[in-house]
Motif scaffolding. Structure first.
Motif, PDB file in Angstrom:
ATOM      1  N   LEU A  96       0.765  -1.182  -0.033  1.00 13.18           N
ATOM      2  CA  LEU A  96       0.010   0.011   0.075  1.00 13.18           C
ATOM      3  C   LEU A  96       0.853   1.116  -0.038  1.00 13.18           C
ATOM      4  N   ALA A  97       2.006   1.251   0.813  1.00 11.45           N
ATOM      5  CA  ALA A  97       2.659   2.326   0.810  1.00 11.45           C
ATOM      6  C   ALA A  97       3.652   2.627  -0.790  1.00 11.45           C
ATOM      7  N   LEU A  98       3.755   1.280  -0.957  1.00 10.09           N
ATOM      8  CA  LEU A  98       4.581   1.639  -2.255  1.00 10.09           C
ATOM      9  C   LEU A  98       3.679   2.248  -3.447  1.00 10.09           C
ATOM     10  N   ALA A  99       2.382   1.628  -3.499  1.00  9.45           N
ATOM     11  CA  ALA A  99       1.431   2.249  -4.508  1.00  9.45           C
ATOM     12  C   ALA A  99       0.877   3.642  -4.210  1.00  9.45           C
ATOM     13  N   ALA A 100       0.983   3.984  -2.826  1.00 11.39           N
ATOM     14  CA  ALA A 100       0.636   5.214  -2.389  1.00 11.39           C
ATOM     15  C   ALA A 100       1.706   6.361  -3.104  1.00 11.39           C
ATOM     16  N   HIS A 101       3.010   5.970  -3.118  1.00 11.61           N
ATOM     17  CA  HIS A 101       3.928   6.763  -3.324  1.00 11.61           C
ATOM     18  C   HIS A 101       4.762   6.792  -4.667  1.00 11.61           C
ATOM     19  N   PHE A 143      -3.905   7.500 -11.650  1.00 11.76           N
ATOM     20  CA  PHE A 143      -5.013   6.451 -11.625  1.00 11.76           C
ATOM     21  C   PHE A 143      -4.873   5.447 -12.851  1.00 11.76           C
ATOM     22  N   GLY A 144      -5.278   4.184 -12.520  1.00 11.78           N
ATOM     23  CA  GLY A 144      -5.160   3.073 -13.364  1.00 11.78           C
ATOM     24  C   GLY A 144      -3.906   2.304 -13.143  1.00 11.78           C
ATOM     25  N   SER A 145      -3.013   3.099 -12.291  1.00  9.66           N
ATOM     26  CA  SER A 145      -1.856   2.142 -12.182  1.00  9.66           C
ATOM     27  C   SER A 145      -1.484   1.935 -10.584  1.00  9.66           C
ATOM     28  N   GLY A 146      -2.376   1.522  -9.945  1.00  3.15           N
ATOM     29  CA  GLY A 146      -2.383   1.064  -8.578  1.00  3.15           C
ATOM     30  C   GLY A 146      -2.541  -0.326  -8.343  1.00  3.15           C
ATOM     31  N   LEU A 147      -3.043  -0.485  -7.004  1.00  4.20           N
ATOM     32  CA  LEU A 147      -3.199  -1.964  -6.914  1.00  4.20           C
ATOM     33  C   LEU A 147      -5.012  -2.398  -7.085  1.00  4.20           C
ATOM     34  N   ILE A 148      -4.971  -3.487  -7.671  1.00  8.47           N
ATOM     35  CA  ILE A 148      -6.369  -4.158  -7.878  1.00  8.47           C
ATOM     36  C   ILE A 148      -6.479  -5.292  -6.887  1.00  8.47           C
ATOM     37  N   LEU A 183      -9.086   0.591   1.139  1.00  9.99           N
ATOM     38  CA  LEU A 183      -9.263   2.211   0.958  1.00  9.99           C
ATOM     39  C   LEU A 183      -8.746   2.914   2.109  1.00  9.99           C
ATOM     40  N   ALA A 184      -8.896   2.674   3.355  1.00  6.48           N
ATOM     41  CA  ALA A 184      -8.767   3.237   4.704  1.00  6.48           C
ATOM     42  C   ALA A 184      -7.031   2.939   4.623  1.00  6.48           C
ATOM     43  N   GLY A 185      -6.527   1.805   4.478  1.00 10.59           N
ATOM     44  CA  GLY A 185      -5.170   1.873   4.193  1.00 10.59           C
ATOM     45  C   GLY A 185      -4.362   2.510   3.404  1.00 10.59           C
ATOM     46  N   ALA A 186      -5.000   2.822   2.157  1.00  6.51           N
ATOM     47  CA  ALA A 186      -4.588   3.644   1.276  1.00  6.51           C
ATOM     48  C   ALA A 186      -4.416   5.150   1.789  1.00  6.51           C
ATOM     49  N   VAL A 187      -5.324   5.551   2.495  1.00  6.34           N
ATOM     50  CA  VAL A 187      -5.447   6.746   3.029  1.00  6.34           C
ATOM     51  C   VAL A 187      -4.150   7.069   4.103  1.00  6.34           C
ATOM     52  N   ALA A 188      -4.077   6.137   5.045  1.00  5.58           N
ATOM     53  CA  ALA A 188      -2.981   6.050   5.801  1.00  5.58           C
ATOM     54  C   ALA A 188      -1.909   6.121   5.126  1.00  5.58           C
ATOM     55  N   ILE A 233      -7.348   8.558  -3.591  1.00  8.06           N
ATOM     56  CA  ILE A 233      -7.519   7.187  -3.032  1.00  8.06           C
ATOM     57  C   ILE A 233      -7.371   6.124  -4.268  1.00  8.06           C
ATOM     58  N   ARG A 234      -8.105   6.583  -5.260  1.00  7.71           N
ATOM     59  CA  ARG A 234      -8.132   5.525  -6.487  1.00  7.71           C
ATOM     60  C   ARG A 234      -6.708   5.556  -7.152  1.00  7.71           C
ATOM     61  N   ASP A 235      -5.960   6.233  -6.841  1.00  2.96           N
ATOM     62  CA  ASP A 235      -4.759   6.350  -7.345  1.00  2.96           C
ATOM     63  C   ASP A 235      -3.907   4.936  -6.837  1.00  2.96           C
ATOM     64  N   VAL A 236      -4.256   4.633  -5.480  1.00  2.00           N
ATOM     65  CA  VAL A 236      -3.616   3.540  -4.971  1.00  2.00           C
ATOM     66  C   VAL A 236      -4.411   2.288  -4.899  1.00  2.00           C
ATOM     67  N   VAL A 237      -5.938   2.247  -4.979  1.00  5.27           N
ATOM     68  CA  VAL A 237      -6.533   1.194  -4.923  1.00  5.27           C
ATOM     69  C   VAL A 237      -7.607   1.599  -6.205  1.00  5.27           C
ATOM     70  N   THR A 238      -6.935   0.993  -7.328  1.00  3.01           N
ATOM     71  CA  THR A 238      -7.829   1.531  -8.603  1.00  3.01           C
ATOM     72  C   THR A 238      -9.034   0.987  -8.673  1.00  3.01           C
ATOM     73  N   CYS A 239      -9.182  -0.426  -8.397  1.00  3.94           N
ATOM     74  CA  CYS A 239     -10.639  -0.992  -8.126  1.00  3.94           C
ATOM     75  C   CYS A 239     -10.325  -2.438  -7.457  1.00  3.94           C
ATOM     76  N   ALA A 240     -11.569  -2.867  -7.258  1.00  8.79           N
ATOM     77  CA  ALA A 240     -11.328  -4.213  -6.517  1.00  8.79           C
ATOM     78  C   ALA A 240     -12.351  -5.209  -7.224  1.00  8.79           C
ATOM     79  N   VAL A 241     -11.602  -6.341  -7.222  1.00  6.27           N
ATOM     80  CA  VAL A 241     -12.298  -7.627  -8.128  1.00  6.27           C
ATOM     81  C   VAL A 241     -12.967  -8.450  -7.032  1.00  6.27           C
ATOM     82  N   VAL A 242     -14.173  -8.922  -7.219  1.00 10.82           N
ATOM     83  CA  VAL A 242     -14.806  -9.758  -6.385  1.00 10.82           C
ATOM     84  C   VAL A 242     -15.555 -10.904  -6.968  1.00 10.82           C
ATOM     85  N   PRO A 243     -15.947 -11.849  -6.598  1.00 12.40           N
ATOM     86  CA  PRO A 243     -16.455 -12.971  -7.226  1.00 12.40           C
ATOM     87  C   PRO A 243     -17.810 -12.702  -8.092  1.00 12.40           C
TER      88      PRO A 243
END
Length: 179
Positions: free
Chosen positions: A89-94, A99-104, A117-122, A152-162
């Motif tokens: 998360l720290a790596l993606a945040a910095h 956008f589009g180049s974060g963690l999914i 999302l909260a972890g991304a803010v922190a 925040i979406r720069d860090v967590v681009t989106c989330a994949v769920v079943p």
């Protein structure tokens, strides 16, 4: 009618916090394409932590590409997997790629998504990432100004769920913003 020349050079606007946040694996590429984001890359996981290595993720992020990761091993709160998730998360945040180049992350429920999302803010603000992962505050996240929610979406681009969880998880996320 006056047109600002500054606006002509801007790319597409970034999504708000919950906009196109949750999707299935089969819908991932099409949604990212809609936001002019490249197709993500999945990097191999470390057998000890269950999460990808720091260097492999850094390499993909440096190429302006998102990284798909399974986050369940790191959301336990303790141990090497939790440490690795905090580092990612720290790596993606910095990484500074936008956008589009974060963690999914692959998630199973809305709680995991709020935690990330909260972890991304922190991670972006120098806060306690581990504490944010354990006790996210959806109301506080939704109360942030739009620019912060987009960041925040720069860090967590989106989330994949079943596939079978998509509607339920989406509803759970949307209900968090209601009194």
């Amino acid at each position: 009618m006056t047109v600002s020349l500054e606006l002509l050079s801007r790319g597409p606007s970034r999504p708000d916090l919950l906009e196109d946040l949750v999707m299935t694996g089969s819908g991932l590429a099409a949604t990212l394409l809609r936001w002019s984001a490249p197709e993500p890359v999945e990097v191999p996981t470390d057998p000890v932590t269950g999460l990808p290595g720091h260097d492999a993720v850094a390499e993909v992020l440096a190429a302006d590409t998102a990284v798909v990761i399974d986050v369940a091993p790191g959301l336990g709160g303790t141990g090497a997997a939790a440490d690795r998730l905090v580092d990612l998360l720290a790596l993606a945040a910095h990484s500074g790629v936008g956008f589009g180049s974060g963690l999914i992350p692959r998630c199973t429920d809305a709680g995991q998504i709020w935690a990330l999302l909260a972890g991304a803010v922190a991670a972006m603000t120098g806060g306690d990432v581990r504490a944010a992962l354990v006790a996210p505050d959806p109301a506080a996240l939704l109360a942030l100004p739009r620019a912060a929610r987009e960041a925040i979406r720069d860090v967590v681009t989106c989330a994949v769920v079943p596939e079978e969880s998509l509607e339920g998880v989406s509803a759970d996320l949307a209900s968090a913003g209601r009194p």
